[in-house]
Scaffold this motif. Structure first.
Motif, short mmCIF file in Angstrom:
data_model
loop_
_atom_site.label_atom_id
_atom_site.label_comp_id
_atom_site.label_asym_id
_atom_site.label_seq_id
_atom_site.Cartn_x
_atom_site.Cartn_y
_atom_site.Cartn_z
N LYS A 1 18.62 -35.34 -5.04
CA LYS A 1 19.22 -34.08 -5.51
C LYS A 1 18.23 -33.32 -6.40
CE LYS A 1 23.08 -35.99 -7.16
NZ LYS A 1 24.45 -36.12 -7.72
N GLU A 2 17.62 -34.04 -7.32
CA GLU A 2 16.71 -33.40 -8.27
C GLU A 2 15.45 -32.90 -7.58
OE1 GLU A 2 16.15 -36.22 -11.39
OE2 GLU A 2 18.24 -36.10 -12.07
N GLU A 3 14.94 -33.67 -6.62
CA GLU A 3 13.76 -33.23 -5.86
C GLU A 3 14.07 -31.94 -5.10
OE1 GLU A 3 12.63 -36.40 -3.27
OE2 GLU A 3 11.96 -37.72 -4.90
N ARG A 4 15.23 -31.89 -4.45
CA ARG A 4 15.58 -30.70 -3.68
C ARG A 4 15.80 -29.50 -4.59
NH1 ARG A 4 19.65 -33.62 0.76
NH2 ARG A 4 17.96 -34.69 1.91
N ARG A 5 16.44 -29.74 -5.74
CA ARG A 5 16.61 -28.66 -6.72
C ARG A 5 15.25 -28.11 -7.13
NH1 ARG A 5 18.00 -30.95 -12.27
NH2 ARG A 5 15.82 -31.53 -11.98
N ASP A 6 14.33 -29.00 -7.45
CA ASP A 6 13.00 -28.57 -7.90
C ASP A 6 12.25 -27.82 -6.81
OD1 ASP A 6 13.62 -29.80 -10.27
OD2 ASP A 6 12.35 -31.57 -9.94
N GLU A 7 12.41 -28.25 -5.56
CA GLU A 7 11.73 -27.57 -4.45
C GLU A 7 12.22 -26.13 -4.31
OE1 GLU A 7 11.91 -29.73 -0.79
OE2 GLU A 7 10.87 -31.47 -1.58
N ILE A 8 13.54 -25.94 -4.41
CA ILE A 8 14.08 -24.58 -4.31
C ILE A 8 13.58 -23.74 -5.47
CG2 ILE A 8 16.17 -23.17 -4.24
CD1 ILE A 8 17.63 -25.60 -3.03
N MET A 9 13.57 -24.31 -6.66
CA MET A 9 13.13 -23.55 -7.83
C MET A 9 11.65 -23.21 -7.76
SD MET A 9 15.55 -22.58 -9.66
CE MET A 9 14.44 -21.81 -10.82
N GLU A 10 10.83 -24.10 -7.22
CA GLU A 10 9.40 -23.81 -7.06
C GLU A 10 9.19 -22.66 -6.08
OE1 GLU A 10 7.49 -27.44 -5.98
OE2 GLU A 10 7.97 -28.42 -7.90
N LEU A 11 9.96 -22.67 -5.00
CA LEU A 11 9.89 -21.57 -4.04
C LEU A 11 10.33 -20.26 -4.69
CD1 LEU A 11 9.65 -20.28 -1.24
CD2 LEU A 11 11.94 -21.20 -0.72
N GLN A 12 11.45 -20.30 -5.41
CA GLN A 12 11.95 -19.10 -6.05
C GLN A 12 10.97 -18.60 -7.12
OE1 GLN A 12 14.27 -17.04 -5.38
NE2 GLN A 12 14.09 -15.77 -7.22
N GLN A 13 10.28 -19.52 -7.77
CA GLN A 13 9.30 -19.12 -8.78
C GLN A 13 8.23 -18.24 -8.15
OE1 GLN A 13 6.40 -22.04 -10.56
NE2 GLN A 13 7.66 -21.71 -12.36
N GLU A 14 7.73 -18.64 -7.00
CA GLU A 14 6.73 -17.83 -6.30
C GLU A 14 7.27 -16.44 -6.00
OE1 GLU A 14 5.26 -19.73 -2.80
OE2 GLU A 14 5.01 -21.68 -3.78
N ILE A 15 8.50 -16.40 -5.50
CA ILE A 15 9.13 -15.12 -5.16
C ILE A 15 9.28 -14.26 -6.40
CG2 ILE A 15 11.27 -14.05 -4.34
CD1 ILE A 15 11.62 -16.62 -2.55
N ALA A 16 9.78 -14.87 -7.49
CA ALA A 16 10.03 -14.12 -8.73
C ALA A 16 8.74 -13.58 -9.32
CB ALA A 16 10.74 -15.02 -9.74
N PHE A 17 7.67 -14.39 -9.29
CA PHE A 17 6.40 -13.94 -9.87
C PHE A 17 5.84 -12.77 -9.07
CE2 PHE A 17 5.21 -18.29 -11.97
CZ PHE A 17 6.36 -18.19 -12.75
N GLU A 18 5.96 -12.84 -7.73
CA GLU A 18 5.50 -11.73 -6.89
C GLU A 18 6.31 -10.47 -7.16
OE1 GLU A 18 5.57 -12.95 -2.83
OE2 GLU A 18 4.02 -14.48 -3.09
N LYS A 19 7.62 -10.63 -7.35
CA LYS A 19 8.47 -9.47 -7.64
C LYS A 19 8.09 -8.86 -8.99
CE LYS A 19 12.57 -10.22 -4.80
NZ LYS A 19 12.80 -8.84 -4.37
N SER A 20 7.78 -9.71 -9.97
CA SER A 20 7.36 -9.20 -11.28
C SER A 20 6.09 -8.36 -11.14
CB SER A 20 7.13 -10.35 -12.26
OG SER A 20 8.33 -11.00 -12.58
N GLU A 21 5.12 -8.88 -10.37
CA GLU A 21 3.87 -8.15 -10.17
C GLU A 21 4.11 -6.81 -9.48
OE1 GLU A 21 1.22 -10.69 -8.06
OE2 GLU A 21 1.14 -12.21 -9.65
N SER A 22 5.08 -6.78 -8.57
CA SER A 22 5.34 -5.55 -7.82
C SER A 22 5.99 -4.46 -8.67
CB SER A 22 6.24 -5.85 -6.61
OG SER A 22 7.58 -6.11 -7.03
N MET A 23 6.45 -4.83 -9.88
CA MET A 23 7.10 -3.85 -10.75
C MET A 23 6.10 -3.00 -11.52
SD MET A 23 10.29 -4.16 -10.25
CE MET A 23 10.88 -3.15 -11.60
N VAL A 24 4.83 -3.41 -11.53
CA VAL A 24 3.82 -2.67 -12.28
C VAL A 24 3.76 -1.22 -11.77
CG1 VAL A 24 1.35 -2.49 -12.81
CG2 VAL A 24 2.47 -4.73 -12.79
N GLY A 25 3.81 -0.29 -12.72
CA GLY A 25 3.82 1.13 -12.38
C GLY A 25 5.20 1.77 -12.43
N ARG A 26 6.26 0.94 -12.34
CA ARG A 26 7.63 1.47 -12.40
C ARG A 26 7.94 1.94 -13.82
NH1 ARG A 26 11.69 -0.88 -9.01
NH2 ARG A 26 13.20 0.24 -10.32
#
Length: 445
Positions: free
Chosen positions: A353-378
């Motif tokens: 359970k914990e491994e799967r939770r961490d895998e989803i969160m690691e994936l979401q982290q990548e997505i979230a960081f990219e979204k943060s970068e895309s906000m530059v200029g807004r």
């Protein structure tokens, strides 16, 4: 008396705590954050998942020690743990003087007076009662934002969830009461209302025969002083075209929606007794993004539900990767006694359970960081939350960020701002989940 009030668990529980604080303040009591100073300690507990249960029990035991030293004259326990384990608390923690259920927090003053008179008090009413408190509550969130609990209880009966047994059936707070409360909050300086319930989307159906959240939003938006209205806990199957149109067109309603979906595998969603399948989730998410292109979508997932296979997990990973949610949280499944899911065979091992939770969160982290970068200029409107110590900078939130669960924006400025001020900010950079910006121009409301 000097009272320490400890609120555990969710923001809905916090509203109950603030209601109790308002009643105790009305009766002339004062408050402290120091347990050593407190004459009375009130603990509003949570037991939604095992971690919350442990935190509640440990807090009660820790505060019970102060009864033994004599510095604390009375210990009162309220909330979900009290509702669920009333007899166990009475039997095993004799230091507890008063205990209130989830539907009796409005009896706090009466219980306190009886406890101070030497009684041991257990106060439980009909679980489906809706407490009514006329006294204005004490806002503990800093004064510039507040949670508005628009309904209590839940009828959904998801197989992993104990909430209906702790909070009763779904019942909406009458609209007039909510508007009155919101006006009182605005008069106290609150600028952002965050609508919460076990499920906000069904608001009003029990009282008015139809889903009435859009009407409530219009009425709240008409209150002077309120600048943002944020909606949380929207079940996807209950989101209507009328609600989408209201979010889209009502200026004060944030383009932000919290939609807990829990999983992406149809097989697991069915075992959870959820009311949507993956195709319906895709359709709703697509509609929201078409109609409101700048909407920020938050969701939650459960990893390791009983019977979840590696294939189910990978399906969820693929879904998260494709949907690119703006905000996402993941819980490892917690087997709660008295829920159907706790009795299911093929429970998933804790480490998986914990491994799967961490895998989803690691994936979401990548997505979230990219979204943060895309906000530059807004350029965004930002609510100031506070000052960064020893630096000419402030901490704030955008419409995309709910307090305590989402990110922040750090605003570089030598100007003087107060918590609750709105500033127009240009995003100049990002740091993981957070943004960095500078004041763009003068903000006029």
């Amino acid at each position: 008396m000097k009272i320490l009030c400890i609120s555990l668990g969710c923001d809905k529980n916090l509203v109950d705590t603030e209601m109790m604080l308002g009643l105790l303040n009305r009766d002339g009591h004062t408050f402290t954050d120091d347990e050593q100073e407190a004459d009375i300690i009130v603990i509003n507990t949570c037991c939604f998942i095992n971690d919350a249960k442990e935190e509640s029990v440990n807090t009660i035991l820790e505060m019970a020690e102060l009864k033994k030293t004599g510095s604390c004259k009375a210990l009162i326990v309220t909330g979900c743990l009290a509702q669920r384990y009333k007899q166990e608390i009475i039997d095993e923690i004799p230091e507890v003087d008063g205990i209130l259920g989830t539907s009796t927090y409005d009896e706090i003053s009466n219980v306190l007076n009886r406890v101070l008179g030497g009684e041991s008090v257990s106060c439980f009413h009909d679980l489906n009662a809706l407490p009514q408190v006329e006294t204005p509550r004490m806002v503990t969130t800093g004064g510039h934002y507040a949670f508005l609990k628009i309904a209590e209880g839940c009828d959904k009966r998801c197989t992993y969830c104990i909430i209906p047994d702790l909070r009763g059936s779904y019942r909406s707070v009458p609209m007039e009461r909510l508007v009155k409360e919101a006006k009182e909050l605005a008069a106290q300086g609150v600028r952002e209302l965050i609508l919460v319930a076990q499920e906000t989307t069904l608001y009003g159906k029990d009282l008015y025969g139809k889903k009435s959240l859009p009407e409530l939003l219009h009425r709240l938006a008409a209150i002077p002083g309120i600048y943002w209205i944020r909606i949380q806990y929207c079940y996807p199957e209950e989101i209507t075209d009328e609600l989408i149109e209201t979010i889209k067109t009502e200026e004060k309603v944030c383009h932000y929606l919290d939609i807990p979906i829990q999983h992406a595998s149809d097989r697991i969603l069915k075992r959870m007794a959820r009311r949507t399948n993956q195709a319906q989730l895709r359709e709703m998410i697509g509609k929201l993004r078409r109609e409101i292109p700048d909407i920020a979508l938050r969701t939650t997932m459960i990893a390791g539900f009983p019977g979840e296979t590696q294939e189910d997990h990978e399906e969820t990973m693929a879904f998260v990767d494709e949907m690119e949610f703006d905000r996402l949280g993941v819980f490892a499944y917690s087997a709660e006694e008295d829920t159907p899911a706790a009795t299911f065979p093929d429970q998933v091992p804790e480490e998986v359970k914990e491994e799967r939770r961490d895998e989803i969160m690691e994936l979401q982290q990548e997505i979230a960081f990219e979204k943060s970068e895309s906000m530059v200029g807004r350029v965004l409107d930002v609510m100031i939350e506070g000052k960064v110590a020893d630096e000419p900078a402030y901490v704030g939130r955008t419409y995309m960020d709910a307090p305590n669960v989402d990110g922040y924006i750090f605003v570089n400025s030598g100007e003087l701002f107060m918590s609750g001020d709105f500033v127009r900010v240009k995003v100049t950079g990002s740091n993981d989940y957070d943004l960095i910006g500078e004041v763009y121009n003068e903000f006029t409301e």
